[in-house]
Write an enzyme that holds these catalytic residues in place. Structure first.
Site, PDB file in Angstrom:
ATOM      1  N   GLU A 150       1.206  -0.773   0.094  1.00  0.00           N
ATOM      2  CA  GLU A 150      -0.086   0.298   0.078  1.00  0.00           C
ATOM      3  C   GLU A 150       0.624   1.194   0.367  1.00  0.00           C
ATOM      4  O   GLU A 150       0.827   2.137   0.908  1.00  0.00           O
ATOM      5  CB  GLU A 150      -1.086   0.105   1.076  1.00  0.00           C
ATOM      6  CG  GLU A 150      -1.748  -1.250   1.221  1.00  0.00           C
ATOM      7  CD  GLU A 150      -3.252  -0.826   2.155  1.00  0.00           C
ATOM      8  OE1 GLU A 150      -2.940  -0.308   3.013  1.00  0.00           O
ATOM      9  OE2 GLU A 150      -4.042  -2.092   1.834  1.00  0.00           O
ATOM     10  N   GLU A 167      -5.345  -9.452   0.492  1.00  0.00           N
ATOM     11  CA  GLU A 167      -5.743  -9.197   2.544  1.00  0.00           C
ATOM     12  C   GLU A 167      -7.247  -8.532   2.274  1.00  0.00           C
ATOM     13  O   GLU A 167      -7.838  -7.699   1.481  1.00  0.00           O
ATOM     14  CB  GLU A 167      -5.161  -7.913   2.959  1.00  0.00           C
ATOM     15  CG  GLU A 167      -3.070  -7.944   3.247  1.00  0.00           C
ATOM     16  CD  GLU A 167      -3.183  -7.150   3.903  1.00  0.00           C
ATOM     17  OE1 GLU A 167      -1.910  -6.529   4.579  1.00  0.00           O
ATOM     18  OE2 GLU A 167      -3.878  -6.571   4.803  1.00  0.00           O
TER      19      GLU A 167
END
Length: 524
Positions: A135, A281
């Site tokens: 991220e 995720e």
């Protein structure tokens, strides 16, 4: 791993909207487009901010016991990569964000990284991909200018070693603007030209997947009631409550599918198609500060992850791509109790750090171990990786101070064979574990025990906690009753007591038979 998503959900207002899972997937492989033409899978992420984390060998033994076939690591831990050799477990190896600047600034450094962290473990350890950073646009935006160079340099280093390992970077879903309706979704305009388009070009040219961290939990929490909880949890909805994309007329029964399609449409709107999406995720927290996160509960976490498993097993893809079922990594294997931040940050795991389940996934009806109302069954057995002296010491403790029922592993009894330390320890460990109500820490045994969802019963040897107890007279195995009796059991017969009990029973039966013969012809 910042997972908070800035989602514009205003368009919802006009339209009403896991160790058995791994075993199930090994039985029922799913067709899917992926970077390696591999069937879709469900894996788990492994974070290490855990008190008393299992050693690499014990961790691998735990993964094997839970029949977990795919894992995502957040760094290239050499001990764990070595321990995973020859296990068949496929590993997505991570590059931490703090290494990106060095890797993106020097092709020599990138080449050295692959030489050090990948090449030595191939082919014994099955490395399925390299996840570069995590991220980055949100968690370390200063490194964004070097992320693409790092990807390219690492990819070149992989190719120079004659390896075919996909290289990609897990993105936050927050890069997708206006995710509903999915057909109108687009990537963040401020990053489209400088980062998104070059990244998609790299992925397309190198047959690598787009990796995305995707959380319906946060979509629900940030919607302030616009997104129904049932939509986020995959619960069945009447047609009137399904989300409908007014442009495509596609119906969405859950938030997860809508988010994946929003990613597909965002790529399509930039003229990129055919790039597979891997969810690196997803999950749901089992506990949090209920004043601000009231839906972070075990029941909701169980419901989300259980229904996720069922959804993937159905291999129906998404409304816009029914032919593709994205592979997914459940976040996460263990509760990371050392993680800073909100209480929920430490409570995303399927298991506590000692291997005890936080909750058990309910995937009944899908044809595997958890079908036919066998949910909530776990057992404690001796670890294959534990030192035999440690197993013996733990066995001695369990049958002694631990007061486990060890009568069935005595000579001549149903669980005496196989006559070896690990087999006897497995029975004793499980007896103690069931006697303690399968409580947290009751299967640790200083690292010698491991929790499994596979019933270790064999032949006439029925382990405490097994549903086979209903069809056997092996009362010595009935210590599973202790979970509801606060540790007290009518069958708590310890070493040296059972033979005496059999003698007393035989004597009583003899007296009864003699009395009957003397008073009637009942036995004739």
């Amino acid at each position: 791993m910042g997972r908070l998503m800035g989602i514009n959900i205003s368009t919802y207002s006009s339209i009403s909207p896991l160790f058995l899972l791994f075993h199930l997937l090994s039985l029922y492989p799913l067709p899917c487009l992926s970077a390696q033409n591999e069937s879709s899978f469900i894996g788990v992420t492994i974070g290490t901010s855990v008190s008393n984390l299992l050693s690499p060998t014990d961790l691998v033994s735990f993964l094997k016991a839970q029949q977990i076939t795919h894992v995502r690591l957040y760094d290239a831990d050499s001990s764990l990569l070595s321990s995973l050799a020859n296990t068949g477990i496929k590993v997505l190896v991570g590059v931490p964000n703090n290494e990106l600047i060095a890797l993106g600034s020097s092709t020599t450094t990138a080449s050295a990284w692959v030489t050090r962290h990948i090449v030595p473990y191939i082919p014994s350890t099955e490395i399925s991909g390299i996840a570069v950073g995590d991220e980055v646009p949100n968690s370390l935006p200063s490194a964004l200018p070097v992320l693409l160079p790092a990807l390219q340099s690492l990819r070149n280093a992989v190719l120079s070693n004659n390896l075919s390992i996909p290289v990609s970077t897990p993105l936050p879903f927050s890069l997708v603007e206006d995710p509903f309706p999915p057909s109108q979704s687009f990537f963040n305009n401020s990053l489209t030209q400088s980062f998104i388009i070059p990244l998609l070009g790299f992925l397309s040219n190198n047959s690598s997947p787009l990796m995305v961290n995707l959380y319906p939990y946060y979509a629900f929490m940030q919607s302030k009631g616009v997104v129904p909880l049932d939509n986020a949890l995959f619960k069945p909805l009447p047609p009137s409550l399904e989300m409908v994309d007014t442009n495509t007329l596609l119906h969405y029964t859950n938030v997860y599918d809508a988010m994946i399609d929003a990613v597909h449409f965002s790529m399509k709107n930039l003229n990129f198609t055919g790039i597979p999406v891997i969810v690196t995720e997803t999950g749901w927290p089992s506990y949090g500060d209920h004043s601000v996160e009231p839906y972070a509960t075990k029941d909701n976490a169980d419901t989300y992850n259980s229904n996720l498993v069922k959804h993937i097993l159905e291999h129906t893809g998404t409304p816009s791509h029914p032919e593709f079922t994205s592979s997914v990594y459940v976040y996460e294997l263990f509760n990371e109790d050392l993680r800073p931040g909100p209480i929920s940050e430490a409570n995303w795991g399927l298991f506590y750090g000692n291997g005890t389940p936080v909750y058990l996934l309910h995937v009944s009806g899908t044809g595997g171990f958890l079908a036919n109302d066998t949910t909530n069954q776990t057992f404690c057995v001796a670890s294959d990786e534990a030192d035999i002296k440690a197993v013996q010491a733990a066995l001695d403790w369990a049958c002694g101070p631990g007061r486990a029922n060890c009568s069935e592993i005595q000579p001549g009894e149903s669980c005496y064979n196989p006559n070896d330390v690990r087999s006897h320890a497995s029975y004793a460990f499980n007896s103690y574990y069931q006697m303690q109500g399968r409580g947290s820490g009751s299967c640790y045994f200083q690292g010698a025990g491991v929790v499994t969802t596979t019933d270790p019963s064999h032949g006439s040897c029925v382990f405490p906690g097994s549903k086979l107890l209903g069809s056997t007279s092996n009362t010595g195995s009935n210590t599973n009753q202790t979970a509801s009796n606060n540790g007290s059991s009518m069958f708590k017969i310890r070493k040296g007591e059972k033979n005496y009990s059999k003698q007393v029973l035989s004597l009583i039966l003899s007296i009864m038979m003699s009395f009957s013969l003397a008073t009637s012809n009942f036995w004739s």
